[in-house]
Design a protein around this motif. Structure first.
Motif, mmCIF file in Angstrom:
data_model
loop_
_atom_site.group_PDB
_atom_site.id
_atom_site.type_symbol
_atom_site.label_atom_id
_atom_site.label_comp_id
_atom_site.label_asym_id
_atom_site.label_seq_id
_atom_site.Cartn_x
_atom_site.Cartn_y
_atom_site.Cartn_z
ATOM 1 N N UNK A 84 -7.294 -49.663 -17.435
ATOM 2 C CA UNK A 84 -8.043 -48.589 -18.100
ATOM 3 C C UNK A 84 -8.227 -48.961 -19.562
ATOM 4 N N UNK A 85 -9.382 -48.611 -20.113
ATOM 5 C CA UNK A 85 -9.584 -48.906 -21.541
ATOM 6 C C UNK A 85 -9.075 -47.761 -22.433
ATOM 7 N N UNK A 86 -8.531 -46.696 -21.783
ATOM 8 C CA UNK A 86 -7.938 -45.595 -22.552
ATOM 9 C C UNK A 86 -8.946 -44.676 -23.206
ATOM 10 N N UNK A 87 -10.260 -44.950 -23.000
ATOM 11 C CA UNK A 87 -11.283 -44.114 -23.647
ATOM 12 C C UNK A 87 -12.245 -43.488 -22.642
ATOM 13 N N UNK A 88 -12.992 -44.344 -21.925
ATOM 14 C CA UNK A 88 -14.003 -43.763 -21.036
ATOM 15 C C UNK A 88 -14.212 -44.542 -19.742
ATOM 16 N N UNK A 89 -13.408 -45.588 -19.486
ATOM 17 C CA UNK A 89 -13.601 -46.372 -18.262
ATOM 18 C C UNK A 89 -12.275 -46.732 -17.591
ATOM 19 N N UNK A 90 -12.299 -46.686 -16.245
ATOM 20 C CA UNK A 90 -11.143 -47.096 -15.449
ATOM 21 C C UNK A 90 -11.644 -48.043 -14.360
ATOM 22 N N UNK A 91 -11.097 -49.236 -14.324
ATOM 23 C CA UNK A 91 -11.461 -50.206 -13.287
ATOM 24 C C UNK A 91 -10.468 -50.052 -12.134
ATOM 25 N N UNK A 92 -11.010 -49.957 -10.913
ATOM 26 C CA UNK A 92 -10.140 -49.768 -9.747
ATOM 27 C C UNK A 92 -10.570 -50.685 -8.610
ATOM 28 N N UNK A 93 -9.617 -50.998 -7.745
ATOM 29 C CA UNK A 93 -9.880 -51.849 -6.571
ATOM 30 C C UNK A 93 -9.880 -50.957 -5.335
ATOM 31 N N UNK A 94 -10.813 -51.207 -4.403
ATOM 32 C CA UNK A 94 -10.904 -50.426 -3.165
ATOM 33 C C UNK A 94 -9.799 -50.884 -2.208
ATOM 34 N N UNK A 95 -8.954 -49.925 -1.774
ATOM 35 C CA UNK A 95 -7.900 -50.215 -0.785
ATOM 36 C C UNK A 95 -8.380 -49.801 0.604
ATOM 37 N N UNK A 96 -9.004 -48.614 0.658
ATOM 38 C CA UNK A 96 -9.544 -48.095 1.930
ATOM 39 C C UNK A 96 -10.980 -47.675 1.664
ATOM 40 N N UNK A 97 -11.941 -48.331 2.336
ATOM 41 C CA UNK A 97 -13.346 -48.129 2.029
ATOM 42 C C UNK A 97 -14.044 -47.117 2.922
ATOM 43 N N UNK A 98 -15.371 -47.043 2.743
ATOM 44 C CA UNK A 98 -16.190 -46.118 3.525
ATOM 45 C C UNK A 98 -17.320 -45.560 2.682
ATOM 46 N N UNK A 99 -18.063 -44.573 3.208
ATOM 47 C CA UNK A 99 -19.166 -43.980 2.445
ATOM 48 C C UNK A 99 -18.649 -43.214 1.228
ATOM 49 N N UNK A 100 -19.209 -43.508 0.061
ATOM 50 C CA UNK A 100 -18.848 -42.817 -1.190
ATOM 51 C C UNK A 100 -19.923 -41.761 -1.433
ATOM 52 N N UNK A 101 -19.559 -40.485 -1.193
ATOM 53 C CA UNK A 101 -20.554 -39.408 -1.211
ATOM 54 C C UNK A 101 -20.547 -38.644 -2.532
ATOM 55 N N UNK A 102 -21.653 -37.965 -2.807
ATOM 56 C CA UNK A 102 -21.820 -37.209 -4.058
ATOM 57 C C UNK A 102 -20.825 -36.056 -4.165
ATOM 58 N N UNK A 103 -20.342 -35.833 -5.384
ATOM 59 C CA UNK A 103 -19.547 -34.648 -5.766
ATOM 60 C C UNK A 103 -18.287 -34.436 -4.925
ATOM 61 N N UNK A 104 -17.721 -35.507 -4.402
ATOM 62 C CA UNK A 104 -16.500 -35.366 -3.604
ATOM 63 C C UNK A 104 -15.280 -35.218 -4.514
ATOM 64 N N UNK A 105 -14.268 -34.510 -4.003
ATOM 65 C CA UNK A 105 -13.060 -34.247 -4.783
ATOM 66 C C UNK A 105 -12.200 -35.488 -4.937
ATOM 67 N N UNK A 106 -11.471 -35.519 -6.064
ATOM 68 C CA UNK A 106 -10.594 -36.643 -6.393
ATOM 69 C C UNK A 106 -9.157 -36.129 -6.496
ATOM 70 N N UNK A 107 -8.224 -36.849 -5.888
ATOM 71 C CA UNK A 107 -6.797 -36.535 -6.028
ATOM 72 C C UNK A 107 -6.081 -37.716 -6.657
ATOM 73 N N UNK A 108 -5.143 -37.407 -7.562
ATOM 74 C CA UNK A 108 -4.370 -38.444 -8.241
ATOM 75 C C UNK A 108 -2.883 -38.178 -7.989
ATOM 76 N N UNK A 109 -2.372 -38.587 -6.815
ATOM 77 C CA UNK A 109 -1.007 -38.201 -6.431
ATOM 78 C C UNK A 109 0.094 -38.762 -7.325
ATOM 79 N N UNK A 110 -0.140 -39.941 -7.989
ATOM 80 C CA UNK A 110 0.923 -40.559 -8.809
ATOM 81 C C UNK A 110 0.769 -40.275 -10.297
ATOM 82 N N UNK A 111 -0.311 -39.580 -10.657
ATOM 83 C CA UNK A 111 -0.649 -39.439 -12.079
ATOM 84 C C UNK A 111 -0.171 -38.116 -12.651
#
Length: 480
Positions: free
Chosen positions: A138-165
Motif C-alpha cells: 500500500x502507498x498509504x495514501x490512495x492505492x493498494x496493490x493486491x494479488x488475486x487468490x480466488x478469482x471470478x466475475x468482479x461485479x459493480x458495487x459489491x461489498x468488501x470485507x476486511x477480516x484481518x484489518x
C-alpha cells in the motif's frame, strides 16, 4: 383457544411488501416485527410503510413492532466498465479518491482510509467472499496493490470485507446518524446497529437517541465482526438485544465457525436476559420457490432450539415472490418445535443483589412455578417492560401476558419470546386489578375455566413501582 407461536418472526420490508394488503396478510400469517433496511431505504417510502403498519395495528388490534436497521460502514467497490473477470495470480490495484469505472487492473474503493488501514499480507474479500485478494503493498495514501487468490466475475458495487484489518471507520457513519435521526422521528420501536465492534459504538448511538427522543428506544447490536465476538461481554452491557448477522459474520470469520458462534451468542443473550435474533439465509430458496429445503427447515428449527427469541427473513420478504407463504411456512416450523422438552434454557438464578434483585427473583420463581403447576399464563403489570424481558428469558411453558398503560412499550415488547402485550390503564386495588386482567385474558381466549394463572404486580399498584408480589389464581366460572 388461539394457538400462538412464542418465537417471533422479523420480516424485512422491500418492493415485495409495498401494498397494505400484503402487510395485512403477513401479520395474519405470523409476522411480529417489520424491519426497515436502511441500506436500501427511501425516506418517503419508509414513512408511508410505517404509517401502513400503524394503521393495520389499529385495525387488527395487533402490536406489530418496527425495527430500524442502520447500514453501518459498508465498504464497496465502484462500477465496472463491462464484464470484468479476475484470475488467481493476477494483480489488481484498489484506488480511493474520485470514483471511476473499474477494470481487471484498477478498481475504485469507496473507503478513503483503506490504504492507511491495510497492511501487506491481509485479506480482502469481495461479494460475500466469492472473490479473495491478498494485499501486496500500500502507498498509504490512495492505492493498494493486491494479488488475486480466488478469482471470478468482479461485479459493480459489491461489498468488501476486511477480516484481518483493524478498520478506523466508526460503526456509526454520517449516513447512519442521519438515518438514526429519521428513524427516531418516526418513533420506531428498536434500532439495530451494524458492524458493532466495541461498547463505544453503542454508547454513541445511545447518545443520539437521548438527544432526539424523550423515550427509550432499545438498541440491538448486530454481531458480524470477529472483534464483536471477542468483546461480547462489554457489548452486552450496553445493548438491549443481539442479532447474529450470519451473512457478514460468515465472511469475516471462517463459515464453519459460525454455528458455534451462534450458540455462544444465544447463550450469552439468555444469561443477560436480552432478546437475540438469528438472521440471514433462513429460508433463502423461498425467494423463488414455494418450498424451502430440508436444510432450511432444520436451520430455523435449530435456531429455536438454541433459544432464539426471533428468526429473521431478509430477501425472502423484501424482494421474494412469496412473502406471505414464507411466513406461513416459518410459523408452522416454529409451532412444531418450540414446545419440545429437548430445548434447554440455562437455569442460573439471579444472585447479584442489585436494586432489581427482588423483581428478578420473583420473575425467575414465577417461571419455575408456572412449569411446576402447569399454569396456562403468567400475567404481569409493567410500566417499563422490565418484567417482560426477565420472564421471557426464563422460557416458561406458560404464555406471558403483559398489561401496561405505557403505549410506547406495547409494540416494543412484540419482539420478546412468548410475550403478548395489552393496553391497560385502570389501576384500582391489587385484587380488583388482577381479577380485571384475568377477565381480559379470558375474553381474548388466552385463559379458560380451570386454568391456573400466575399474576405479578407491584404493590401498591397505583405507585407503579417494582414488582414485589406473586399471586396464583385458578380461573373459576364465577370470576368470568
Amino acid at each position: 383457544m388461539p394457538t400462538v407461536k412464542k418465537t417471533k418472526i422479523v420480516a424485512t420490508l422491500g418492493p415485495a411488501t409495498s401494498k397494505k394488503e400484503v402487510l395485512r396478510s403477513m401479520i395474519d400469517a405470523g409476522v411480529d416485527v417489520f424491519r426497515i433496511n436502511f441500506s436500501h431505504a427511501d425516506y418517503e417510502d419508509v414513512k408511508e410503510r410505517v404509517n401502513m403498519i400503524r394503521e393495520l395495528n389499529a385495525e387488527m388490534e395487533t402490536n406489530t413492532s418496527i425495527l430500524a436497521d442502520l447500514q453501518g460502514p459498508k465498504l464497496r467497490v465502484g462500477v465496472m466498465a463491462g464484464d470484468v473477470v479476475v484470475s488467481p495470480g493476477d494483480e489488481i490495484t484498489f484506488v480511493t479518491g474520485e470514483p471511476f469505472e473499474g477494470s481487471a487492473e484498477r478498481v475504485y474503493m469507496n473507503y478513503k482510509e483503506f490504504p492507511r488501514d491495510v497492511k501487506a499480507g491481509e485479506r480482502i474479500l469481495l461479494d460475500d467472499g466469492k472473490l479473495m485478494f491478498e494485499v501486496v503493498k500500500t502507498n498509504g495514501e490512495d492505492e493498494v496493490l493486491a494479488k488475486v487468490i480466488q478469482g471470478g466475475p468482479l461485479k459493480s458495487k459489491k461489498g468488501v470485507n476486511l477480516p484481518n484489518t483493524n478498520i478506523s471507520l466508526p460503526a456509526l457513519t454520517t449516513k447512519d446518524i442521519k438515518d438514526a435521526e429519521f428513524a427516531i422521528s418516526l418513533e420506531v420501536d428498536w434500532i439495530a446497529l451494524s458492524f458493532v465492534r466495541f461498547s463505544q459504538d453503542l454508547i454513541d448511538l445511545q447518545n443520539i437517541i437521548n438527544k432526539h427522543s424523550d423515550h427509550k428506544i432499545p438498541i440491538i447490536a448486530k454481531i458480524e465482526k470477529p472483534e464483536a465476538v471477542e468483546n461480547i461481554d462489554k457489548i452486552v452491557a450496553y445493548c438491549d438485544g443481539l442479532m447474529v448477522a450470519r451473512g457478514d459474520l460468515g465472511v469475516e470469520v471462517p463459515a464453519q465457525e459460525v454455528p458455534l458462534i451462534q450458540k455462544q451468542l444465544v447463550l450469552r443473550a439468555k444469561k443477560a436476559r436480552i432478546p437475540v435474533i438469528i438472521a440471514t439465509q433462513m429460508m433463502e430458496t423461498m425467494i423463488t420457490s414455494l418450498t424451502p429445503t430440508r436444510a432450511e427447515v432444520n436451520d430455523v428449527a435449530n435456531s429455536v432450539m438454541d433459544g432464539a427469541d426471533a428468526v429473521m427473513l431478509s430477501g425472502e420478504t423484501s424482494v421474494g415472490n412469496y412473502p406471505v407463504q414464507v411466513i406461513e411456512k416459518m410459523s408452522s416450523i416454529l409451532e412444531s418445535v418450540e414446545g419440545s422438552d429437548l430445548i434447554q434454557v440455562p437455569q442460573n438464578p439471579p444472585h447479584i443483589r442489585t436494586k432489581r434483585f427482588i423483581t428478578k427473583s420473583i420473575c425467575y420463581h414465577a417461571a419455575l412455578m408456572a412449569n411446576d403447576i402447569k399454569a396456562k399464563a403468567i400475567s404481569t403489570l409493567t410500566n417499563s417492560g422490565y418484567t417482560a424481558f426477565q420472564i421471557s428469558a426464563w422460557r416458561p411453558s406458560a404464555y406471558i401476558l403483559v398489561f401496561t398503560s405505557n403505549k410506547r412499550i406495547l409494540t416494543q415488547l412484540n419482539l420478546l419470546w412468548g410475550v403478548k402485550a395489552f393496553y391497560y390503564d385502570k389501576f384500582v386495588s391489587t385484587d380488583d386489578t388482577i381479577e380485571d386482567v384475568n377477565h381480559i385474558a379470558f375474553n381474548k381466549g388466552h385463559l379458560q375455566v380451570g386454568d391456573m394463572v400466575i399474576s405479578l404486580a407491584a404493590m401498591p399498584i397505583k405507585e407503579k413501582g417494582m414488582v414485589n408480589t406473586l399471586r396464583v389464581t385458578e380461573i373459576e366460572s364465577k370470576d368470568i
